[in-house]
Design a protein around this motif. Structure first.
Motif, PDB file in Angstrom:
ATOM      1  N   ILE A  30      45.552  29.282  46.587  1.00 33.92           N
ATOM      2  CA  ILE A  30      45.080  29.935  45.381  1.00 33.92           C
ATOM      3  C   ILE A  30      46.120  30.949  44.911  1.00 33.92           C
ATOM      4  N   SER A  31      46.509  30.845  43.651  1.00 33.49           N
ATOM      5  CA  SER A  31      47.388  31.829  43.036  1.00 33.49           C
ATOM      6  C   SER A  31      46.492  32.794  42.256  1.00 33.49           C
ATOM      7  N   ILE A  32      46.597  34.072  42.564  1.00 31.18           N
ATOM      8  CA  ILE A  32      45.715  35.079  41.979  1.00 31.18           C
ATOM      9  C   ILE A  32      46.522  36.015  41.090  1.00 31.18           C
ATOM     10  N   ASP A  33      45.986  36.293  39.901  1.00 31.64           N
ATOM     11  CA  ASP A  33      46.650  37.213  38.990  1.00 31.64           C
ATOM     12  C   ASP A  33      45.601  38.013  38.230  1.00 31.64           C
ATOM     13  N   GLU A  34      46.017  39.148  37.731  1.00 30.71           N
ATOM     14  CA  GLU A  34      45.114  40.028  37.000  1.00 30.71           C
ATOM     15  C   GLU A  34      45.652  40.309  35.604  1.00 30.71           C
ATOM     16  N   MET A  35      44.736  40.363  34.671  1.00 26.50           N
ATOM     17  CA  MET A  35      45.057  40.844  33.325  1.00 26.50           C
ATOM     18  C   MET A  35      44.275  42.145  33.166  1.00 26.50           C
ATOM     19  N   THR A  36      44.991  43.231  33.092  1.00 24.14           N
ATOM     20  CA  THR A  36      44.328  44.526  32.976  1.00 24.14           C
ATOM     21  C   THR A  36      44.412  45.025  31.544  1.00 24.14           C
ATOM     22  N   GLY A  37      43.530  45.910  31.195  1.00 24.13           N
ATOM     23  CA  GLY A  37      43.585  46.558  29.894  1.00 24.13           C
ATOM     24  C   GLY A  37      43.271  45.648  28.725  1.00 24.13           C
ATOM     25  N   GLY A  66      36.115  49.974  25.054  1.00 27.18           N
ATOM     26  CA  GLY A  66      36.808  50.138  26.328  1.00 27.18           C
ATOM     27  C   GLY A  66      37.701  48.949  26.645  1.00 27.18           C
ATOM     28  N   THR A  67      38.062  48.846  27.907  1.00 29.20           N
ATOM     29  CA  THR A  67      38.917  47.746  28.354  1.00 29.20           C
ATOM     30  C   THR A  67      38.253  47.010  29.512  1.00 29.20           C
ATOM     31  N   GLN A  68      38.707  45.810  29.728  1.00 30.37           N
ATOM     32  CA  GLN A  68      38.210  44.969  30.811  1.00 30.37           C
ATOM     33  C   GLN A  68      39.396  44.491  31.641  1.00 30.37           C
ATOM     34  N   THR A  69      39.109  44.132  32.884  1.00 27.22           N
ATOM     35  CA  THR A  69      40.101  43.540  33.762  1.00 27.22           C
ATOM     36  C   THR A  69      39.625  42.154  34.155  1.00 27.22           C
ATOM     37  N   LEU A  70      40.482  41.171  33.955  1.00 28.52           N
ATOM     38  CA  LEU A  70      40.176  39.797  34.336  1.00 28.52           C
ATOM     39  C   LEU A  70      41.000  39.450  35.561  1.00 28.52           C
ATOM     40  N   ILE A  71      40.348  38.949  36.604  1.00 25.60           N
ATOM     41  CA  ILE A  71      41.045  38.455  37.796  1.00 25.60           C
ATOM     42  C   ILE A  71      40.820  36.947  37.827  1.00 25.60           C
ATOM     43  N   PRO A  84      36.563  33.221  38.417  1.00 21.44           N
ATOM     44  CA  PRO A  84      37.229  34.403  37.857  1.00 21.44           C
ATOM     45  C   PRO A  84      36.231  35.548  37.764  1.00 21.44           C
ATOM     46  N   THR A  85      36.721  36.764  37.840  1.00 23.40           N
ATOM     47  CA  THR A  85      35.844  37.928  37.685  1.00 23.40           C
ATOM     48  C   THR A  85      36.381  38.789  36.549  1.00 23.40           C
ATOM     49  N   ARG A  90      39.590  47.998  38.080  1.00 21.80           N
ATOM     50  CA  ARG A  90      40.471  47.217  38.957  1.00 21.80           C
ATOM     51  C   ARG A  90      40.656  48.017  40.241  1.00 21.80           C
ATOM     52  N   THR A  91      39.615  48.035  41.034  1.00 25.19           N
ATOM     53  CA  THR A  91      39.637  48.826  42.259  1.00 25.19           C
ATOM     54  C   THR A  91      39.740  47.918  43.478  1.00 25.19           C
ATOM     55  N   GLU A  92      39.899  48.546  44.613  1.00 27.12           N
ATOM     56  CA  GLU A  92      39.934  47.835  45.887  1.00 27.12           C
ATOM     57  C   GLU A  92      38.657  47.010  46.087  1.00 27.12           C
ATOM     58  N   SER A  93      37.512  47.593  45.789  1.00 32.01           N
ATOM     59  CA  SER A  93      36.242  46.875  45.981  1.00 32.01           C
ATOM     60  C   SER A  93      36.094  45.734  44.973  1.00 32.01           C
ATOM     61  N   ASP A  94      36.608  45.896  43.748  1.00 33.09           N
ATOM     62  CA  ASP A  94      36.569  44.809  42.763  1.00 33.09           C
ATOM     63  C   ASP A  94      37.362  43.603  43.267  1.00 33.09           C
ATOM     64  N   PHE A  95      38.544  43.866  43.800  1.00 31.03           N
ATOM     65  CA  PHE A  95      39.393  42.772  44.267  1.00 31.03           C
ATOM     66  C   PHE A  95      38.796  42.112  45.505  1.00 31.03           C
TER      67      PHE A  95
END
Length: 143
Positions: A30-37, A66-71, A84-85, A90-95
């Motif tokens: 699995i390749s994991i990436d985040e889009m923040t903001g 506001g903003t959202q983070t997509l993982i 996807p979440t 974008r915290t430790e517990s979110d990830f």
């Protein structure tokens, strides 16, 4: 320059090249990436409809929510995004929650290889502890 860079790149490429074969053996890559903001916006006014010779018109003013983070989690064997979440932070517990959701998709998998960048939330104490308990998690940083 990282003296081990070439070896690390070969390791990552090998994961991509063997993803389908390993999936047949019960391993997931699995390749994991985040889009923040990501801006959560709403247009202030409704669009003006299309008319003969005119395109749909849209006012430029909007309301910010506001903003959202997509993982996103890309399954390298079949090319699909799994579990996807999206959330407010974008915290430790979110990830960690995202990783748990991925593993729940196949609790009998032999191994999970995660390829991701080296953010602090990707190397957190809770994630390392979770990986030790699962013993099937492998982490490969992207360089």
């Amino acid at each position: 320059m990282d003296e081990e860079f070439d070896a690390k790149v070969k390791d990552i490429i090998y994961l991509y090249l063997t993803a389908i074969e390993r999936a047949q053996q019960g391993e997931h890559k699995i390749s994991i990436d985040e889009m923040t903001g990501i801006q959560a916006i709403e247009r202030l006014e409704k669009e003006l409809p299309m008319r003969p010779g005119k395109v749909v018109r849209r006012e430029c003013e909007y309301i910010r929510h506001g903003t959202q983070t997509l993982i996103e989690n890309f399954n390298m064997a079949n090319g699909k995004i799994i579990k996807p979440t999206c959330g407010d932070s974008r915290t430790e517990s979110d990830f960690l929650l995202n990783i748990r959701h991925i593993i729940e998709t196949d609790p009998h998998a032999q191994k999970w290889h995660r390829i991701m960048d080296c953010l602090n939330t990707h190397q957190s104490e809770s994630l390392v502890a979770f990986g030790r308990r699962k013993r099937r998690l492998r982490y490969r940083p992207r360089y």
